[in-house]
Design a protein around this motif. Structure first.
Motif, PDB file in Angstrom:
ATOM      1  N   LEU A 369       0.850  -1.186   0.000  1.00  0.00           N
ATOM      2  CA  LEU A 369       0.000   0.000   0.000  1.00  0.00           C
ATOM      3  C   LEU A 369       0.890   1.241   0.000  1.00  0.00           C
ATOM      4  O   LEU A 369       1.958   1.251   0.611  1.00  0.00           O
ATOM      5  CB  LEU A 369      -0.904   0.047   1.230  1.00  0.00           C
ATOM      6  CG  LEU A 369      -1.886  -1.085   1.494  1.00  0.00           C
ATOM      7  CD1 LEU A 369      -1.211  -2.286   2.166  1.00  0.00           C
ATOM      8  CD2 LEU A 369      -3.024  -0.595   2.385  1.00  0.00           C
ATOM      9  N   SER A 371       0.426   5.894  -0.605  1.00  0.00           N
ATOM     10  CA  SER A 371      -0.256   7.083  -1.116  1.00  0.00           C
ATOM     11  C   SER A 371       0.657   7.772  -2.108  1.00  0.00           C
ATOM     12  O   SER A 371       1.881   7.757  -1.957  1.00  0.00           O
ATOM     13  CB  SER A 371      -0.607   8.022   0.035  1.00  0.00           C
ATOM     14  OG  SER A 371      -1.478   7.377   0.950  1.00  0.00           O
ATOM     15  N   LYS A 376      -4.153   9.615  -5.129  1.00  0.00           N
ATOM     16  CA  LYS A 376      -4.782   8.313  -4.899  1.00  0.00           C
ATOM     17  C   LYS A 376      -4.009   7.528  -3.850  1.00  0.00           C
ATOM     18  O   LYS A 376      -2.813   7.752  -3.622  1.00  0.00           O
ATOM     19  CB  LYS A 376      -4.834   7.503  -6.201  1.00  0.00           C
ATOM     20  CG  LYS A 376      -5.594   8.174  -7.336  1.00  0.00           C
ATOM     21  CD  LYS A 376      -5.440   7.401  -8.636  1.00  0.00           C
ATOM     22  CE  LYS A 376      -6.068   8.158  -9.796  1.00  0.00           C
ATOM     23  NZ  LYS A 376      -5.827   7.478 -11.083  1.00  0.00           N
ATOM     24  N   HIS A 378      -2.913   3.678  -3.339  1.00  0.00           N
ATOM     25  CA  HIS A 378      -2.740   2.493  -4.183  1.00  0.00           C
ATOM     26  C   HIS A 378      -2.535   1.247  -3.338  1.00  0.00           C
ATOM     27  O   HIS A 378      -1.945   1.299  -2.257  1.00  0.00           O
ATOM     28  CB  HIS A 378      -1.524   2.659  -5.093  1.00  0.00           C
ATOM     29  CG  HIS A 378      -1.688   3.701  -6.148  1.00  0.00           C
ATOM     30  ND1 HIS A 378      -1.987   3.391  -7.460  1.00  0.00           N
ATOM     31  CD2 HIS A 378      -1.588   5.054  -6.097  1.00  0.00           C
ATOM     32  CE1 HIS A 378      -2.063   4.508  -8.169  1.00  0.00           C
ATOM     33  NE2 HIS A 378      -1.825   5.538  -7.357  1.00  0.00           N
ATOM     34  N   VAL A 379      -2.992   0.128  -3.867  1.00  0.00           N
ATOM     35  CA  VAL A 379      -2.704  -1.178  -3.287  1.00  0.00           C
ATOM     36  C   VAL A 379      -2.398  -2.137  -4.432  1.00  0.00           C
ATOM     37  O   VAL A 379      -3.188  -2.256  -5.376  1.00  0.00           O
ATOM     38  CB  VAL A 379      -3.883  -1.733  -2.463  1.00  0.00           C
ATOM     39  CG1 VAL A 379      -3.511  -3.109  -1.898  1.00  0.00           C
ATOM     40  CG2 VAL A 379      -4.258  -0.784  -1.338  1.00  0.00           C
ATOM     41  N   ALA A 386      -4.177  -4.461  -9.058  1.00  0.00           N
ATOM     42  CA  ALA A 386      -4.991  -3.823  -8.033  1.00  0.00           C
ATOM     43  C   ALA A 386      -6.370  -4.462  -8.046  1.00  0.00           C
ATOM     44  O   ALA A 386      -7.016  -4.543  -9.089  1.00  0.00           O
ATOM     45  CB  ALA A 386      -5.093  -2.323  -8.299  1.00  0.00           C
ATOM     46  N   SER A 389     -11.787  -1.878  -5.782  1.00  0.00           N
ATOM     47  CA  SER A 389     -11.882  -0.475  -6.210  1.00  0.00           C
ATOM     48  C   SER A 389     -10.564   0.277  -6.097  1.00  0.00           C
ATOM     49  O   SER A 389     -10.548   1.497  -6.267  1.00  0.00           O
ATOM     50  CB  SER A 389     -12.949   0.239  -5.367  1.00  0.00           C
ATOM     51  OG  SER A 389     -14.215  -0.352  -5.558  1.00  0.00           O
ATOM     52  N   TRP A 390      -9.473  -0.429  -5.812  1.00  0.00           N
ATOM     53  CA  TRP A 390      -8.179   0.253  -5.763  1.00  0.00           C
ATOM     54  C   TRP A 390      -7.683   0.563  -7.163  1.00  0.00           C
ATOM     55  O   TRP A 390      -7.945  -0.214  -8.077  1.00  0.00           O
ATOM     56  CB  TRP A 390      -7.156  -0.611  -5.026  1.00  0.00           C
ATOM     57  CG  TRP A 390      -7.501  -0.913  -3.606  1.00  0.00           C
ATOM     58  CD1 TRP A 390      -7.936  -2.110  -3.102  1.00  0.00           C
ATOM     59  CD2 TRP A 390      -7.441  -0.018  -2.484  1.00  0.00           C
ATOM     60  NE1 TRP A 390      -8.153  -2.017  -1.757  1.00  0.00           N
ATOM     61  CE2 TRP A 390      -7.860  -0.742  -1.342  1.00  0.00           C
ATOM     62  CE3 TRP A 390      -7.077   1.329  -2.334  1.00  0.00           C
ATOM     63  CZ2 TRP A 390      -7.918  -0.170  -0.077  1.00  0.00           C
ATOM     64  CZ3 TRP A 390      -7.130   1.891  -1.077  1.00  0.00           C
ATOM     65  CH2 TRP A 390      -7.551   1.145   0.033  1.00  0.00           C
ATOM     66  N   PRO A 391      -6.961   1.655  -7.366  1.00  0.00           N
ATOM     67  CA  PRO A 391      -6.621   2.683  -6.377  1.00  0.00           C
ATOM     68  C   PRO A 391      -7.820   3.555  -6.018  1.00  0.00           C
ATOM     69  O   PRO A 391      -8.755   3.713  -6.819  1.00  0.00           O
ATOM     70  CB  PRO A 391      -5.535   3.495  -7.073  1.00  0.00           C
ATOM     71  CG  PRO A 391      -5.843   3.350  -8.529  1.00  0.00           C
ATOM     72  CD  PRO A 391      -6.366   1.952  -8.686  1.00  0.00           C
ATOM     73  N   PHE A 392      -7.763   4.129  -4.826  1.00  0.00           N
ATOM     74  CA  PHE A 392      -8.822   5.003  -4.350  1.00  0.00           C
ATOM     75  C   PHE A 392      -8.459   6.451  -4.653  1.00  0.00           C
ATOM     76  O   PHE A 392      -7.438   6.952  -4.163  1.00  0.00           O
ATOM     77  CB  PHE A 392      -9.021   4.820  -2.849  1.00  0.00           C
ATOM     78  CG  PHE A 392      -9.966   5.828  -2.229  1.00  0.00           C
ATOM     79  CD1 PHE A 392     -11.330   5.766  -2.484  1.00  0.00           C
ATOM     80  CD2 PHE A 392      -9.480   6.845  -1.418  1.00  0.00           C
ATOM     81  CE1 PHE A 392     -12.194   6.695  -1.917  1.00  0.00           C
ATOM     82  CE2 PHE A 392     -10.334   7.770  -0.846  1.00  0.00           C
ATOM     83  CZ  PHE A 392     -11.693   7.702  -1.102  1.00  0.00           C
ATOM     84  N   GLY A 441     -11.154  -1.258  -1.037  1.00  0.00           N
ATOM     85  CA  GLY A 441     -11.108   0.157  -1.401  1.00  0.00           C
ATOM     86  C   GLY A 441     -12.432   0.881  -1.375  1.00  0.00           C
ATOM     87  O   GLY A 441     -12.505   2.026  -1.832  1.00  0.00           O
TER      88      GLY A 441
END
Length: 526
Positions: A369, A371, A376, A378-379, A386, A389-392, A441
């Motif tokens: 993970l 930022s 966004k 990210h994971v 990913a 819903s990632w990335p947020f 996410g």
């Protein structure tokens, strides 16, 4: 008191049924403020029983370092200064004598170990590791595996030598340091974030020190300052001689084509705080680091910068390739990963891509993970994709950045949550938010941070800290904010919470390794 008992991480006391998510409840705000709030930066606070009375206090730093009543946020002690604190608040029993210390670095070039209960400087402290340069990185490590902790610091300035220094608990400089020295093999420059990780990747019985710096090389150092050898595929080289590129073939040949006709993609690691974990569950630790990928035919800072992406590296600097997960090639960037802002502080403070490792979906492997400067969080799973819903993408007017995330199974139901704070444009009159997302996410909660007192905007740039505050068995989130001081929220229905990555840099040693940080504070848990 063992230093690991200082981390207030939730531990399961028994099974519980799944509980509905509840809105975080503000317990107190403006912790450490006077008639106004000093600017808070990227220093993650600590929740500790500083005086051994069984009640947790909060230690937070902006410019002043403050010890706060954990129940009310009232100031108990203050170590005043005009010099900002960037690294996370580090806490350990340095001498293994039962008396915890709080250790910080400031931009006046000093590092100081304080008595945790009084914030009085310990004997031999402060020290000045890099005269005229900010102590931008600080981590603690038991380098001799004997129960005492050394203080490892990094310099926030340019220069080809003397980026990293090491001090004993009494403030004396350790033999063999600082590094790099003139004539040492390899390349390094300044550290512009909390870019130090410490762990025993080699399984030798003693930890090693890993330091990304403002180049595309990573220092790998033993406790005496000598260099760690790299895999033979790179030739007879040490870590700091093996450049990191997008393509492993460039790592092996030793360069990429940065001519006008080339297309050379490689990372810069100036702000790359690494994380250490056993990503595939085989008992061997790996190093995760997020690089700022740039096209070297154009240059960086920030003209050629393209996106943030993670690397996974083994103890010998080779790329991770095990259990069916091949990181000899890194993930592809997601759409819209270009930087929204870098170094334009009149517009917005920079995002810091600290790597975080945690098993979000309970499958026994860890996700990465971070930022990013694309606005966004990210994971990446080990399959380099990913999920969910990632990335947020952080919503709001204009764009926003996010703090490094923390991770917990809040309801002890096997479903993890990702928690972080955000901040808005410096030209705005907005406040950022505290977010709680599920492991895929989706937003579970988003609450506004307090109104600013000392600026027109407010937000949280530092990683949150999870722990237990007096008066409740529920988990709390403590934040150091930009303009409302330290702030505490209670997370309802979380008495059995289990934390996976509970604070900035993984734990109160601030060394990027949460591998052993799973124990409640003395007197506060069973």
């Amino acid at each position: 008191m063992h230093p690991r008992t200082l981390l207030l991480a939730g531990i399961a006391l028994g099974a519980t049924a799944h509980a509905d998510v509840r809105t975080p409840v503000l317990r107190w705000q403006y912790g450490g403020c006077t008639s106004f709030c000093q600017t808070g930066w990227y220093s993650s606070p600590a929740i500790v029983d500083a005086d051994g009375d069984g009640q947790a206090e909060v230690v937070a730093g902006s410019y002043d370092l403050v010890l706060l009543n954990g129940a009310t946020g009232a100031v108990l002690h203050r170590a005043a200064s005009a010099a900002r604190i960037w690294p996370g608040i580090a806490v350990a029993d340095l001498n293994h004598d039962g008396h915890p210390s709080v250790v910080i670095g400031r931009n006046n070039g000093s590092a100081t170990a304080f008595d945790a209960a009084t914030l009085a400087a310990r004997g031999g402290w402060p020290v000045t590791p890099f005269p005229g340069a900010e102590v931008r990185a600080l981590a603690l490590g038991d380098l001799d595996a004997n129960g005492t902790f050394q203080v490892v610091v990094g310099a926030g300035r340019s220069g080809a030598t003397n980026q990293v220094n090491v001090y004993a608990p009494n403030g004396s400089q350790r033999a063999g340091w600082p590094r790099l020295r003139a004539g040492d093999a390899g390349y390094a420059a300044g550290l512009y974030n909390d870019d130090i990780a410490i762990a025993d990747l080699e399984r030798s019985g003693y930890p090693q020190i890993f330091v990304p710096t403002d180049v595309h090389y990573i220092l790998g150092l033993y406790r005496d300052g000598s260099a760690i050898a790299a895999n033979a595929m790179y030739g007879a080289k040490v870590w700091a001689q093996v450049g990191v590129h997008v393509n492993q073939s460039d790592d092996i040949q030793g360069y990429t084509d940065c001519s006008a006709t080339g297309h050379g993609l490689r990372p810069n690691f100036a702000a790359s705080a690494p994380a250490i974990g056993d990503v595939n569950g085989d008992g061997i630790l790996e190093l995760a680091v997020v690089g700022n990928v740039y096209d070297c035919t154009v240059g960086n800072d920030p003209l050629g910068d393209r996106y943030h992406l993670p690397w996974l590296l083994n103890a010998d600097r080779s790329r991770f390739n095990a259990s069916g997960f091949d990181w000899t090639s890194i993930p592809a960037p997601s759409a819209g990963s270009a930087p929204l802002s870098e170094g334009n502080y009149a517009l917005i403070e920079d995002a810091q891509p600290d790597a975080v490792l945690a098993d979000l979906d309970g499958d026994g492997t860890q996700e990465i993970l971070y930022s990013s400067y694309d606005g966004k969080v990210h994971v990446y799973w080990l399959d380099k994709t990913a999920h969910g819903s990632w990335p947020f993408a952080i919503p709001g007017v204009g764009f926003h950045f996010a703090s490094p995330p923390v991770v917990a199974d809040l309801y002890h139901d096997g479903q993890t949550e990702v928690i972080f704070a955000t901040w808005p444009l410096a030209t705005s009159v907005e406040t950022g938010k505290l977010y709680v997302l599920d492991h895929l996410g989706a937003v579970l909660q988003a609450v506004d941070l307090p109104a600013p007192n000392g600026d027109t905007w407010n937000g949280g740039m530092a990683a949150p800290t999870l722990g237990i505050l007096p008066g409740s068995r529920n988990l709390a989130v403590v934040l150091m904010t930009h303009a409302s001081g330290a702030v505490a929220y209670e997370l309802p229905q979380t008495p059995y919470a289990r934390t996976l990555w509970p604070t900035g840099r993984g734990g109160y040693l601030r060394n990027g390794n949460a591998f052993n940080d799973r124990i409640f504070a003395d007197g506060l848990g069973d």
